[in-house]
Design a protein around this motif. Structure first.
Motif, PDB file in Angstrom:
ATOM      1  N   ILE A 180       0.791  -1.147  -0.106  1.00 14.54           N
ATOM      2  CA  ILE A 180       0.098  -0.049   0.196  1.00 14.54           C
ATOM      3  C   ILE A 180       0.749   1.112   0.043  1.00 14.54           C
ATOM      4  O   ILE A 180       0.484   2.304  -0.555  1.00 14.54           O
ATOM      5  CB  ILE A 180      -0.995   0.122   1.416  1.00 14.54           C
ATOM      6  N   PHE A 181       2.003   1.066   0.837  1.00 13.39           N
ATOM      7  CA  PHE A 181       3.029   2.274   0.866  1.00 13.39           C
ATOM      8  C   PHE A 181       4.396   1.884   0.457  1.00 13.39           C
ATOM      9  O   PHE A 181       4.909   0.858   0.523  1.00 13.39           O
ATOM     10  CB  PHE A 181       2.999   2.957   2.283  1.00 13.39           C
ATOM     11  N   MET A 182       5.165   2.961  -0.008  1.00 15.47           N
ATOM     12  CA  MET A 182       6.410   2.627  -0.003  1.00 15.47           C
ATOM     13  C   MET A 182       6.958   3.678   1.054  1.00 15.47           C
ATOM     14  O   MET A 182       6.449   4.799   1.338  1.00 15.47           O
ATOM     15  CB  MET A 182       7.000   3.330  -1.530  1.00 15.47           C
ATOM     16  N   ARG A 183       7.779   2.954   1.836  1.00 12.71           N
ATOM     17  CA  ARG A 183       8.403   3.537   2.992  1.00 12.71           C
ATOM     18  C   ARG A 183       9.724   4.199   2.653  1.00 12.71           C
ATOM     19  O   ARG A 183      10.603   3.674   1.904  1.00 12.71           O
ATOM     20  CB  ARG A 183       8.683   2.553   4.208  1.00 12.71           C
ATOM     21  N   HIS A 184      10.011   5.312   3.190  1.00 11.82           N
ATOM     22  CA  HIS A 184      11.114   6.188   2.946  1.00 11.82           C
ATOM     23  C   HIS A 184      11.686   6.413   4.578  1.00 11.82           C
ATOM     24  O   HIS A 184      11.072   7.378   5.076  1.00 11.82           O
ATOM     25  CB  HIS A 184      10.992   7.682   2.233  1.00 11.82           C
ATOM     26  N   HIS A 185      12.769   5.838   4.622  1.00 15.96           N
ATOM     27  CA  HIS A 185      13.416   5.996   5.806  1.00 15.96           C
ATOM     28  C   HIS A 185      13.605   7.453   6.225  1.00 15.96           C
ATOM     29  O   HIS A 185      14.200   8.080   5.793  1.00 15.96           O
ATOM     30  CB  HIS A 185      14.676   5.552   5.833  1.00 15.96           C
ATOM     31  N   ALA A 186      12.924   7.919   7.550  1.00 10.76           N
ATOM     32  CA  ALA A 186      13.071   9.151   7.968  1.00 10.76           C
ATOM     33  C   ALA A 186      12.263  10.307   6.982  1.00 10.76           C
ATOM     34  O   ALA A 186      12.279  11.199   7.874  1.00 10.76           O
ATOM     35  CB  ALA A 186      14.025   9.557   8.508  1.00 10.76           C
ATOM     36  N   LYS A 187      11.539   9.872   6.033  1.00  3.74           N
ATOM     37  CA  LYS A 187      10.842  10.630   5.282  1.00  3.74           C
ATOM     38  C   LYS A 187       9.545  10.415   4.944  1.00  3.74           C
ATOM     39  O   LYS A 187       8.710  11.014   4.120  1.00  3.74           O
ATOM     40  CB  LYS A 187      11.592  10.846   4.001  1.00  3.74           C
ATOM     41  N   GLY A 188       8.808   9.385   5.904  1.00  7.35           N
ATOM     42  CA  GLY A 188       7.428   9.066   5.662  1.00  7.35           C
ATOM     43  C   GLY A 188       7.150   8.043   4.685  1.00  7.35           C
ATOM     44  O   GLY A 188       7.955   7.339   4.448  1.00  7.35           O
ATOM     45  N   VAL A 189       5.961   8.088   4.119  1.00  2.86           N
ATOM     46  CA  VAL A 189       5.430   6.907   3.189  1.00  2.86           C
ATOM     47  C   VAL A 189       4.951   7.891   1.968  1.00  2.86           C
ATOM     48  O   VAL A 189       4.513   8.757   2.134  1.00  2.86           O
ATOM     49  CB  VAL A 189       4.411   6.117   3.860  1.00  2.86           C
ATOM     50  N   THR A 190       4.906   7.085   0.810  1.00  4.62           N
ATOM     51  CA  THR A 190       4.216   7.581  -0.363  1.00  4.62           C
ATOM     52  C   THR A 190       3.355   6.267  -0.698  1.00  4.62           C
ATOM     53  O   THR A 190       3.390   5.168  -0.514  1.00  4.62           O
ATOM     54  CB  THR A 190       5.133   7.744  -1.463  1.00  4.62           C
ATOM     55  N   VAL A 191       1.960   6.839  -1.131  1.00  6.10           N
ATOM     56  CA  VAL A 191       1.058   5.565  -1.389  1.00  6.10           C
ATOM     57  C   VAL A 191       1.375   5.061  -2.865  1.00  6.10           C
ATOM     58  O   VAL A 191       1.727   5.728  -3.969  1.00  6.10           O
ATOM     59  CB  VAL A 191      -0.329   6.336  -1.685  1.00  6.10           C
ATOM     60  N   THR A 192       1.205   3.838  -2.834  1.00  2.00           N
ATOM     61  CA  THR A 192       1.667   3.069  -4.383  1.00  2.00           C
ATOM     62  C   THR A 192       0.426   3.178  -5.345  1.00  2.00           C
ATOM     63  O   THR A 192      -0.754   3.626  -4.696  1.00  2.00           O
ATOM     64  CB  THR A 192       1.924   1.453  -4.051  1.00  2.00           C
ATOM     65  N   PRO A 193       0.610   2.926  -6.458  1.00  2.00           N
ATOM     66  CA  PRO A 193      -0.805   3.082  -7.269  1.00  2.00           C
ATOM     67  C   PRO A 193      -1.833   2.081  -6.709  1.00  2.00           C
ATOM     68  O   PRO A 193      -2.812   2.379  -6.754  1.00  2.00           O
ATOM     69  CB  PRO A 193      -0.306   2.518  -8.711  1.00  2.00           C
TER      70      PRO A 193
END
Length: 103
Positions: free
Chosen positions: A49-62
């Motif tokens: 559901i999400f791409m995780r970015h270390h210490a920078k939050g998450v981005t929703v996948t398509p």
């Protein structure tokens, strides 16, 4: 597979905030609770559901974008259902007119 409204609320909050910690603050729960809910739903559905970015939050996948859109609709429907159910328990209201004919 049973998906709870709690899981959906947590995922939507994380998507809205692009951050699991902020979602946890908004929901007034712990950050590990939100992370675990996301991981549980991803595992249940077999998608990221999400791409995780270390210490920078998450981005929703398509795929996550579609899921979040549907989750919002389900949460709205659940809220409407709750309001409807509550209103059914209220006392009957209105005016009643009684007539009598004497024969």
């Amino acid at each position: 597979m049973k998906i709870s409204l709690r899981l959906l609320r947590y995922v939507v909050a994380a998507a809205d905030n692009n951050n699991v910690t902020e979602a946890a603050r908004q929901l007034k729960v712990s950050q590990p609770s939100v992370s675990a809910a996301i991981a549980e739903l991803e595992s249940m559905l077999g998608i990221a559901i999400f791409m995780r970015h270390h210490a920078k939050g998450v981005t929703v996948t398509p795929a996550g974008q579609r899921l979040v859109q549907e989750a919002r609709a389900l949460l709205r429907h659940a809220e409407e259902f709750t309001k409807l159910a509550s209103s059914l328990g209220e006392a009957t209201r209105g005016e009643i007119t009684i007539g009598c004919v004497k024969a």
